[in-house]
Design a protein around this motif. Structure first.
Motif, PDB file in Angstrom:
ATOM      1  N   GLY A  25     -16.477  31.529  32.849  1.00  0.00           N
ATOM      2  CA  GLY A  25     -16.600  30.508  33.895  1.00  0.00           C
ATOM      3  C   GLY A  25     -17.990  30.521  34.520  1.00  0.00           C
ATOM      4  N   ARG A  26     -18.497  31.714  34.818  1.00  0.00           N
ATOM      5  CA  ARG A  26     -19.849  31.825  35.381  1.00  0.00           C
ATOM      6  C   ARG A  26     -20.907  31.317  34.399  1.00  0.00           C
ATOM      7  NH1 ARG A  26     -19.558  37.964  37.358  1.00  0.00           N
ATOM      8  NH2 ARG A  26     -18.123  37.702  39.083  1.00  0.00           N
ATOM      9  N   LEU A  27     -20.769  31.712  33.138  1.00  0.00           N
ATOM     10  CA  LEU A  27     -21.736  31.284  32.123  1.00  0.00           C
ATOM     11  C   LEU A  27     -21.704  29.760  31.979  1.00  0.00           C
ATOM     12  CD1 LEU A  27     -23.849  31.976  29.994  1.00  0.00           C
ATOM     13  CD2 LEU A  27     -21.970  32.336  28.361  1.00  0.00           C
ATOM     14  N   ARG A  28     -20.531  29.197  31.976  1.00  0.00           N
ATOM     15  CA  ARG A  28     -20.418  27.735  31.864  1.00  0.00           C
ATOM     16  C   ARG A  28     -21.121  27.043  33.041  1.00  0.00           C
ATOM     17  NH1 ARG A  28     -16.386  23.516  32.962  1.00  0.00           N
ATOM     18  NH2 ARG A  28     -16.589  21.998  31.313  1.00  0.00           N
ATOM     19  N   VAL A 110     -27.794  14.184  26.608  1.00  0.00           N
ATOM     20  CA  VAL A 110     -27.178  15.246  25.808  1.00  0.00           C
ATOM     21  C   VAL A 110     -28.247  16.086  25.114  1.00  0.00           C
ATOM     22  CG1 VAL A 110     -25.768  15.686  23.747  1.00  0.00           C
ATOM     23  CG2 VAL A 110     -24.963  14.088  25.497  1.00  0.00           C
ATOM     24  N   ASP A 111     -29.211  15.421  24.482  1.00  0.00           N
ATOM     25  CA  ASP A 111     -30.265  16.156  23.771  1.00  0.00           C
ATOM     26  C   ASP A 111     -31.108  16.992  24.727  1.00  0.00           C
ATOM     27  OD1 ASP A 111     -29.352  15.059  21.431  1.00  0.00           O
ATOM     28  OD2 ASP A 111     -30.973  13.591  21.258  1.00  0.00           O
ATOM     29  N   GLY A 112     -31.432  16.447  25.882  1.00  0.00           N
ATOM     30  CA  GLY A 112     -32.217  17.188  26.869  1.00  0.00           C
ATOM     31  C   GLY A 112     -31.459  18.382  27.403  1.00  0.00           C
ATOM     32  N   GLY A 113     -30.177  18.196  27.661  1.00  0.00           N
ATOM     33  CA  GLY A 113     -29.350  19.294  28.149  1.00  0.00           C
ATOM     34  C   GLY A 113     -29.212  20.391  27.119  1.00  0.00           C
ATOM     35  N   ARG A 114     -29.020  19.990  25.877  1.00  0.00           N
ATOM     36  CA  ARG A 114     -28.883  20.969  24.803  1.00  0.00           C
ATOM     37  C   ARG A 114     -30.187  21.753  24.631  1.00  0.00           C
ATOM     38  NH1 ARG A 114     -27.062  17.754  20.546  1.00  0.00           N
ATOM     39  NH2 ARG A 114     -25.020  17.834  21.512  1.00  0.00           N
ATOM     40  N   ALA A 115     -31.302  21.060  24.691  1.00  0.00           N
ATOM     41  CA  ALA A 115     -32.600  21.735  24.539  1.00  0.00           C
ATOM     42  C   ALA A 115     -32.825  22.732  25.671  1.00  0.00           C
ATOM     43  CB  ALA A 115     -33.732  20.705  24.491  1.00  0.00           C
ATOM     44  N   ALA A 116     -32.448  22.339  26.882  1.00  0.00           N
ATOM     45  CA  ALA A 116     -32.610  23.239  28.030  1.00  0.00           C
ATOM     46  C   ALA A 116     -31.747  24.488  27.857  1.00  0.00           C
ATOM     47  CB  ALA A 116     -32.258  22.518  29.329  1.00  0.00           C
ATOM     48  N   GLN A 117     -30.514  24.297  27.423  1.00  0.00           N
ATOM     49  CA  GLN A 117     -29.629  25.441  27.213  1.00  0.00           C
ATOM     50  C   GLN A 117     -30.135  26.335  26.094  1.00  0.00           C
ATOM     51  OE1 GLN A 117     -25.765  23.771  26.499  1.00  0.00           O
ATOM     52  NE2 GLN A 117     -25.437  23.284  28.643  1.00  0.00           N
ATOM     53  N   GLU A 118     -30.616  25.713  25.020  1.00  0.00           N
ATOM     54  CA  GLU A 118     -31.097  26.496  23.877  1.00  0.00           C
ATOM     55  C   GLU A 118     -32.354  27.282  24.218  1.00  0.00           C
ATOM     56  OE1 GLU A 118     -31.402  23.610  20.749  1.00  0.00           O
ATOM     57  OE2 GLU A 118     -29.226  23.555  20.459  1.00  0.00           O
ATOM     58  N   TRP A 120     -33.061  28.342  27.550  1.00  0.00           N
ATOM     59  CA  TRP A 120     -32.752  29.244  28.651  1.00  0.00           C
ATOM     60  C   TRP A 120     -32.005  30.500  28.203  1.00  0.00           C
ATOM     61  CZ3 TRP A 120     -27.731  30.303  30.601  1.00  0.00           C
ATOM     62  CH2 TRP A 120     -27.719  31.079  31.764  1.00  0.00           C
ATOM     63  N   LEU A 121     -30.922  30.337  27.465  1.00  0.00           N
ATOM     64  CA  LEU A 121     -30.071  31.479  27.148  1.00  0.00           C
ATOM     65  C   LEU A 121     -30.762  32.531  26.275  1.00  0.00           C
ATOM     66  CD1 LEU A 121     -27.355  32.672  27.789  1.00  0.00           C
ATOM     67  CD2 LEU A 121     -26.367  31.345  25.899  1.00  0.00           C
ATOM     68  N   PRO A 122     -31.446  32.154  25.205  1.00  0.00           N
ATOM     69  CA  PRO A 122     -32.130  33.202  24.427  1.00  0.00           C
ATOM     70  C   PRO A 122     -33.190  33.950  25.235  1.00  0.00           C
ATOM     71  CG  PRO A 122     -32.035  31.164  23.180  1.00  0.00           C
ATOM     72  CD  PRO A 122     -31.556  30.859  24.562  1.00  0.00           C
ATOM     73  N   GLU A 127     -34.842  38.949  27.917  1.00  0.00           N
ATOM     74  CA  GLU A 127     -35.311  39.645  29.118  1.00  0.00           C
ATOM     75  C   GLU A 127     -34.359  40.736  29.592  1.00  0.00           C
ATOM     76  OE1 GLU A 127     -35.825  36.820  32.261  1.00  0.00           O
ATOM     77  OE2 GLU A 127     -37.405  35.728  31.208  1.00  0.00           O
ATOM     78  N   ARG A 128     -33.063  40.482  29.511  1.00  0.00           N
ATOM     79  CA  ARG A 128     -32.099  41.364  30.163  1.00  0.00           C
ATOM     80  C   ARG A 128     -31.432  42.398  29.269  1.00  0.00           C
ATOM     81  NH1 ARG A 128     -29.266  37.594  34.733  1.00  0.00           N
ATOM     82  NH2 ARG A 128     -31.218  36.884  35.650  1.00  0.00           N
ATOM     83  N   PHE A 129     -31.527  42.223  27.946  1.00  0.00           N
ATOM     84  CA  PHE A 129     -30.851  43.148  27.044  1.00  0.00           C
ATOM     85  C   PHE A 129     -31.840  43.775  26.074  1.00  0.00           C
ATOM     86  CE2 PHE A 129     -27.352  39.876  27.640  1.00  0.00           C
ATOM     87  CZ  PHE A 129     -26.640  40.635  28.551  1.00  0.00           C
ATOM     88  N   THR A 130     -31.564  45.035  25.747  1.00  0.00           N
ATOM     89  CA  THR A 130     -32.344  45.692  24.702  1.00  0.00           C
ATOM     90  C   THR A 130     -31.871  45.160  23.340  1.00  0.00           C
ATOM     91  OG1 THR A 130     -30.754  47.484  24.391  1.00  0.00           O
ATOM     92  CG2 THR A 130     -32.471  47.813  26.095  1.00  0.00           C
ATOM     93  N   GLU A 131     -32.616  45.488  22.299  1.00  0.00           N
ATOM     94  CA  GLU A 131     -32.198  45.075  20.949  1.00  0.00           C
ATOM     95  C   GLU A 131     -30.830  45.648  20.616  1.00  0.00           C
ATOM     96  OE1 GLU A 131     -31.954  43.144  17.478  1.00  0.00           O
ATOM     97  OE2 GLU A 131     -33.489  42.797  18.994  1.00  0.00           O
ATOM     98  N   ALA A 132     -30.595  46.900  20.968  1.00  0.00           N
ATOM     99  CA  ALA A 132     -29.299  47.531  20.691  1.00  0.00           C
ATOM    100  C   ALA A 132     -28.171  46.800  21.430  1.00  0.00           C
ATOM    101  CB  ALA A 132     -29.339  49.007  21.086  1.00  0.00           C
ATOM    102  N   GLU A 133     -28.429  46.424  22.671  1.00  0.00           N
ATOM    103  CA  GLU A 133     -27.416  45.691  23.435  1.00  0.00           C
ATOM    104  C   GLU A 133     -27.142  44.315  22.814  1.00  0.00           C
ATOM    105  OE1 GLU A 133     -27.945  47.414  27.969  1.00  0.00           O
ATOM    106  OE2 GLU A 133     -29.429  45.975  27.206  1.00  0.00           O
ATOM    107  N   ARG A 134     -28.197  43.652  22.347  1.00  0.00           N
ATOM    108  CA  ARG A 134     -27.999  42.348  21.696  1.00  0.00           C
ATOM    109  C   ARG A 134     -27.173  42.509  20.425  1.00  0.00           C
ATOM    110  NH1 ARG A 134     -33.306  41.716  23.627  1.00  0.00           N
ATOM    111  NH2 ARG A 134     -34.230  42.160  21.586  1.00  0.00           N
TER     112      ARG A 134
END
Length: 149
Positions: A25-28, A110-118, A120-122, A127-134
């Motif tokens: 829910g938070r991620l959404r 839709v395309d702009g929103g998808r690009a923003a999400q694509e 932001w999330l990676p 930034e927040r996870f190490t390679e092992a965590e990913r």
């Protein structure tokens, strides 16, 4: 199926279920924030995304995948149509059905929103996870995917 018809579950299964619902829910909500869709309700944004992906092209199909009544979907589509984001046309093979498509503005949204999400999330995961965590998350996602089978 009523909840009391399910077999008892372990405490870990119960906790995981609650934690996942909260986290998803938070991620959404964060993904919706990133797409700058403040002027759309979550239901409107979801329908717009589904139409953009071609998941359903009829009003009744959208109602089914969104798990809402056809009357509720008609209201959602009317609001998106008023905003100039979708267009409904009669199905040439069945005049009782409506084909739903994106307008140019809807496609840009839709395309702009998808690009923003694509983007932001990676970045956030980098930034927040190490390679092992990913790698651990990739394994967890594969397990979670089994829930949808």
């Amino acid at each position: 199926m009523p909840r009391d018809q399910f077999a008892p579950v372990s405490a870990s299964a119960q906790r995981l279920s609650v934690d996942l619902r909260v986290i998803f829910g938070r991620l959404r909500r964060r993904l919706l924030e990133v797409t700058d869709s403040d002027d759309l309700t979550p239901s409107q944004a979801s329908v717009l995304a589904r139409v953009g992906k071609g998941e359903a092209v009829t009003a009744s199909g959208l109602a089914a995948v969104e798990r809402v009544r056809p009357q509720s979907m008609a209201t959602l589509l009317a609001s998106l149509e008023q905003r100039g984001l979708v267009v409904r046309t009669a199905d040439p093979t069945d005049g009782r059905r409506q084909i739903v498509g994106l307008t140019e503005d809807g496609r840009r949204r839709v395309d702009g929103g998808r690009a923003a999400q694509e983007a932001w999330l990676p970045h956030l995961m980098q930034e927040r996870f190490t390679e092992a965590e990913r790698q651990t998350l990739l394994e967890a996602v594969a397990l979670l995917d089994r829930l949808t089978e």
